[in-house]
Motif scaffolding. Sequence first.
Motif, PDB file in Angstrom:
ATOM      1  N   ALA A 122      15.971 -28.937 -10.097  1.00 37.48           N
ATOM      2  CA  ALA A 122      15.880 -29.892  -8.981  1.00 37.48           C
ATOM      3  C   ALA A 122      15.516 -29.207  -7.672  1.00 37.48           C
ATOM      4  O   ALA A 122      15.413 -29.866  -6.634  1.00 37.48           O
ATOM      5  CB  ALA A 122      17.213 -30.608  -8.821  1.00 37.48           C
ATOM      6  N   LEU A 123      15.316 -27.869  -7.738  1.00 42.11           N
ATOM      7  CA  LEU A 123      15.107 -27.123  -6.496  1.00 42.11           C
ATOM      8  C   LEU A 123      13.757 -26.428  -6.461  1.00 42.11           C
ATOM      9  O   LEU A 123      13.143 -26.161  -7.505  1.00 42.11           O
ATOM     10  CB  LEU A 123      16.206 -26.055  -6.329  1.00 42.11           C
ATOM     11  CG  LEU A 123      17.647 -26.554  -6.276  1.00 42.11           C
ATOM     12  CD1 LEU A 123      18.596 -25.372  -6.096  1.00 42.11           C
ATOM     13  CD2 LEU A 123      17.848 -27.571  -5.162  1.00 42.11           C
ATOM     14  N   LEU A 124      13.322 -26.116  -5.246  1.00 43.39           N
ATOM     15  CA  LEU A 124      12.106 -25.315  -5.078  1.00 43.39           C
ATOM     16  C   LEU A 124      12.468 -23.851  -5.286  1.00 43.39           C
ATOM     17  O   LEU A 124      13.455 -23.354  -4.731  1.00 43.39           O
ATOM     18  CB  LEU A 124      11.542 -25.510  -3.672  1.00 43.39           C
ATOM     19  CG  LEU A 124      10.956 -26.896  -3.394  1.00 43.39           C
ATOM     20  CD1 LEU A 124      10.775 -27.102  -1.898  1.00 43.39           C
ATOM     21  CD2 LEU A 124       9.615 -27.058  -4.118  1.00 43.39           C
ATOM     22  N   ARG A 125      11.652 -23.172  -6.074  1.00 41.23           N
ATOM     23  CA  ARG A 125      11.918 -21.760  -6.321  1.00 41.23           C
ATOM     24  C   ARG A 125      11.050 -20.891  -5.413  1.00 41.23           C
ATOM     25  O   ARG A 125      11.464 -19.827  -4.959  1.00 41.23           O
ATOM     26  CB  ARG A 125      11.608 -21.467  -7.795  1.00 41.23           C
ATOM     27  CG  ARG A 125      11.717 -20.037  -8.217  1.00 41.23           C
ATOM     28  CD  ARG A 125      13.179 -19.569  -8.223  1.00 41.23           C
ATOM     29  NE  ARG A 125      13.236 -18.194  -8.673  1.00 41.23           N
ATOM     30  CZ  ARG A 125      13.346 -17.814  -9.936  1.00 41.23           C
ATOM     31  NH1 ARG A 125      13.469 -18.727 -10.888  1.00 41.23           N
ATOM     32  NH2 ARG A 125      13.360 -16.538 -10.268  1.00 41.23           N
ATOM     33  N   LEU A 147      22.115 -33.444   6.353  1.00 42.01           N
ATOM     34  CA  LEU A 147      21.698 -32.842   5.083  1.00 42.01           C
ATOM     35  C   LEU A 147      20.827 -31.623   5.374  1.00 42.01           C
ATOM     36  O   LEU A 147      19.752 -31.761   5.955  1.00 42.01           O
ATOM     37  CB  LEU A 147      20.899 -33.866   4.259  1.00 42.01           C
ATOM     38  CG  LEU A 147      21.639 -35.169   3.945  1.00 42.01           C
ATOM     39  CD1 LEU A 147      20.688 -36.192   3.341  1.00 42.01           C
ATOM     40  CD2 LEU A 147      22.807 -34.888   3.005  1.00 42.01           C
ATOM     41  N   ASN A 148      21.278 -30.448   4.955  1.00 47.48           N
ATOM     42  CA  ASN A 148      20.439 -29.278   5.240  1.00 47.48           C
ATOM     43  C   ASN A 148      19.772 -28.722   3.988  1.00 47.48           C
ATOM     44  O   ASN A 148      19.228 -27.624   4.000  1.00 47.48           O
ATOM     45  CB  ASN A 148      21.214 -28.184   6.001  1.00 47.48           C
ATOM     46  CG  ASN A 148      22.394 -27.694   5.196  1.00 47.48           C
ATOM     47  OD1 ASN A 148      22.489 -27.982   3.997  1.00 47.48           O
ATOM     48  ND2 ASN A 148      23.300 -26.974   5.830  1.00 47.48           N
ATOM     49  N   ASP A 149      19.783 -29.521   2.920  1.00 49.16           N
ATOM     50  CA  ASP A 149      19.151 -29.056   1.682  1.00 49.16           C
ATOM     51  C   ASP A 149      17.772 -29.680   1.480  1.00 49.16           C
ATOM     52  O   ASP A 149      17.195 -29.576   0.406  1.00 49.16           O
ATOM     53  CB  ASP A 149      20.046 -29.396   0.474  1.00 49.16           C
ATOM     54  CG  ASP A 149      20.272 -30.897   0.329  1.00 49.16           C
ATOM     55  OD1 ASP A 149      19.952 -31.654   1.273  1.00 49.16           O
ATOM     56  OD2 ASP A 149      20.759 -31.318  -0.743  1.00 49.16           O
ATOM     57  N   ARG A 150      17.257 -30.360   2.484  1.00 55.26           N
ATOM     58  CA  ARG A 150      15.975 -31.069   2.314  1.00 55.26           C
ATOM     59  C   ARG A 150      15.283 -31.274   3.658  1.00 55.26           C
ATOM     60  O   ARG A 150      15.795 -30.857   4.686  1.00 55.26           O
ATOM     61  CB  ARG A 150      16.219 -32.420   1.634  1.00 55.26           C
ATOM     62  CG  ARG A 150      16.975 -33.402   2.491  1.00 55.26           C
ATOM     63  CD  ARG A 150      17.537 -34.554   1.704  1.00 55.26           C
ATOM     64  NE  ARG A 150      18.719 -34.138   0.976  1.00 55.26           N
ATOM     65  CZ  ARG A 150      19.440 -34.904   0.162  1.00 55.26           C
ATOM     66  NH1 ARG A 150      19.084 -36.137  -0.061  1.00 55.26           N
ATOM     67  NH2 ARG A 150      20.511 -34.448  -0.446  1.00 55.26           N
ATOM     68  N   GLY A 151      14.116 -31.899   3.619  1.00 53.57           N
ATOM     69  CA  GLY A 151      13.403 -32.172   4.867  1.00 53.57           C
ATOM     70  C   GLY A 151      12.360 -31.117   5.190  1.00 53.57           C
ATOM     71  O   GLY A 151      11.508 -31.338   6.047  1.00 53.57           O
ATOM     72  N   VAL A 152      12.453 -29.964   4.527  1.00 54.24           N
ATOM     73  CA  VAL A 152      11.421 -28.928   4.630  1.00 54.24           C
ATOM     74  C   VAL A 152      11.152 -28.413   3.217  1.00 54.24           C
ATOM     75  O   VAL A 152      11.995 -28.563   2.332  1.00 54.24           O
ATOM     76  CB  VAL A 152      11.853 -27.733   5.528  1.00 54.24           C
ATOM     77  CG1 VAL A 152      12.102 -28.176   6.953  1.00 54.24           C
ATOM     78  CG2 VAL A 152      13.093 -27.055   4.970  1.00 54.24           C
ATOM     79  N   LEU A 153       9.982 -27.829   3.027  1.00 57.20           N
ATOM     80  CA  LEU A 153       9.659 -27.257   1.720  1.00 57.20           C
ATOM     81  C   LEU A 153       9.777 -25.739   1.804  1.00 57.20           C
ATOM     82  O   LEU A 153       8.981 -25.080   2.475  1.00 57.20           O
ATOM     83  CB  LEU A 153       8.253 -27.696   1.286  1.00 57.20           C
ATOM     84  CG  LEU A 153       8.097 -29.212   1.091  1.00 57.20           C
ATOM     85  CD1 LEU A 153       6.662 -29.586   0.727  1.00 57.20           C
ATOM     86  CD2 LEU A 153       9.071 -29.734   0.026  1.00 57.20           C
ATOM     87  N   ALA A 154      10.814 -25.210   1.181  1.00 59.54           N
ATOM     88  CA  ALA A 154      11.061 -23.767   1.188  1.00 59.54           C
ATOM     89  C   ALA A 154      11.924 -23.445  -0.025  1.00 59.54           C
ATOM     90  O   ALA A 154      12.624 -24.331  -0.544  1.00 59.54           O
ATOM     91  CB  ALA A 154      11.796 -23.354   2.468  1.00 59.54           C
ATOM     92  N   ALA A 155      11.891 -22.187  -0.457  1.00 56.74           N
ATOM     93  CA  ALA A 155      12.688 -21.771  -1.617  1.00 56.74           C
ATOM     94  C   ALA A 155      14.145 -22.135  -1.391  1.00 56.74           C
ATOM     95  O   ALA A 155      14.694 -21.929  -0.301  1.00 56.74           O
ATOM     96  CB  ALA A 155      12.538 -20.271  -1.824  1.00 56.74           C
ATOM     97  N   GLY A 156      14.773 -22.706  -2.421  1.00 53.98           N
ATOM     98  CA  GLY A 156      16.182 -23.067  -2.334  1.00 53.98           C
ATOM     99  C   GLY A 156      16.429 -24.498  -1.888  1.00 53.98           C
ATOM    100  O   GLY A 156      17.519 -25.019  -2.084  1.00 53.98           O
ATOM    101  N   LYS A 157      15.418 -25.137  -1.272  1.00 56.87           N
ATOM    102  CA  LYS A 157      15.590 -26.533  -0.849  1.00 56.87           C
ATOM    103  C   LYS A 157      15.309 -27.451  -2.033  1.00 56.87           C
ATOM    104  O   LYS A 157      14.763 -27.039  -3.053  1.00 56.87           O
ATOM    105  CB  LYS A 157      14.627 -26.872   0.303  1.00 56.87           C
ATOM    106  CG  LYS A 157      14.815 -26.017   1.536  1.00 56.87           C
ATOM    107  CD  LYS A 157      16.106 -26.325   2.263  1.00 56.87           C
ATOM    108  CE  LYS A 157      16.213 -25.454   3.519  1.00 56.87           C
ATOM    109  NZ  LYS A 157      17.508 -25.601   4.186  1.00 56.87           N
TER     110      LYS A 157
END
Length: 402
Positions: A33-36, A358-368
């Motif tokens: 479910a996450l960006l690597r 929510l700090n796990d989304r809204g940008v595309l970066a590893a871990g988000k």
Amino acid sequence: MKLWTHCSVATMAAGTAQPYGLIEDAALVVDGALLRWVGARADLPAELDAACTQRNDARGALITPGLIDCHTHLIYGGDRAHEFEARLGGATYEDIARQGGGIASTVRSTRAASADELKVQSRVRLKQLLGEGVTTLEIKSGYGLTLEHERKMLQVARDLGRENKLDVRTTFLGAHALPAEFADRSDDYVDEVLTMLPLLHSEGLVDAVDAFCERIAFSPAQVARVFEAARSLGLPVKLHAEQLSDSGGAQLAARFEALSCDHLEWLSEEGAAAMAAAQTVAVLLPGAFYFLRETKVPPIAMLRRHGVAIAIASDCNPGSSPCTSLLLMLNMACTLFRLTPEEALAGATRHAAQALGLNDRGVLAAGKRADFVLWDVQRAAQLAYALGANPCIQTIFKGETR
Ligand code: NIG
Ligand code: FE
């Protein structure tokens, strides 16, 4: 793992040299479910490339974070087209509210509707937001105004989240309007709100607490009581503030470290300074500004000067913003409020996430989170440029195609 190539990616990460955090000829790797990994295709480590079992050709699409609509009243019964006609005939939003229409009219139709009926009506609106790449959606209660009917609204919100590939964040807005049965007893109704809140919270129905601070709604002192109760339950707060007048709501909300203050047409310098200090996001609602034919624009330059993060939302509701297009809101934020297209897009991604805590989304970066949208556009400004177009090709929610 899954790989996307042949795309450019507007990461929307803060503080990058490129506008929109843009990466041309990018690659994006998803693990569950996450960006690597997100970066230039040429920099993709060979071992990561080799580990990708699903490979997706984005055919030149622009990829952005999934859109986040951080302020909606999506669930309601009926409509208020008759009030639209009355306002065009000269009545004001406040006149209509004082005569028992406005929010009170939607309260009547929402109470009369069953949960299933509300769900059917709300699904139509939700479908349009989903079609434009919305992956996180805030939904407020506030048209029930009794325990039974506020619960019904919040349960419908949770159900909509469960039945769609979408994250729903619920906000309890018991202090939205004074219900008719409490006429002239607003403090008693606030007592009632204070009994509803812990019960609804214990049922897992409340992610945040909101109130409407306005002369036609609740006073700062009444809102403070609601916020104290939220704080004692560990719930974050938000506020409908300074929409029709400056009542000092922003300063009050900032005292409670509110996630956001929303509307803000009448925001004062003191209010903006207090929001900046508390890192409270300014959620601007150009749909309501437009639909109510307001003339006082929120103080954008002041917000920028104080470094207040600006989010943009649909405010989807039957009275002041019967709108189900977040893309249209991006356009209106630019044309009506003079935001740049980049600020507008940040307002429906990074800053909207912040407005929901929510700090796990809204940008595309590893871990988000791997919530993102493929668009048939050449450059990001086109998302705010077109009126009524929907260039969404595909939405990925938690790593899965929707
Ligand atoms: O965000 N300001 C209060 N609440 C809504 C309007 C709700 C209604 O008119 O039904 C708003 O504008
Ligand atoms: Fe609202």
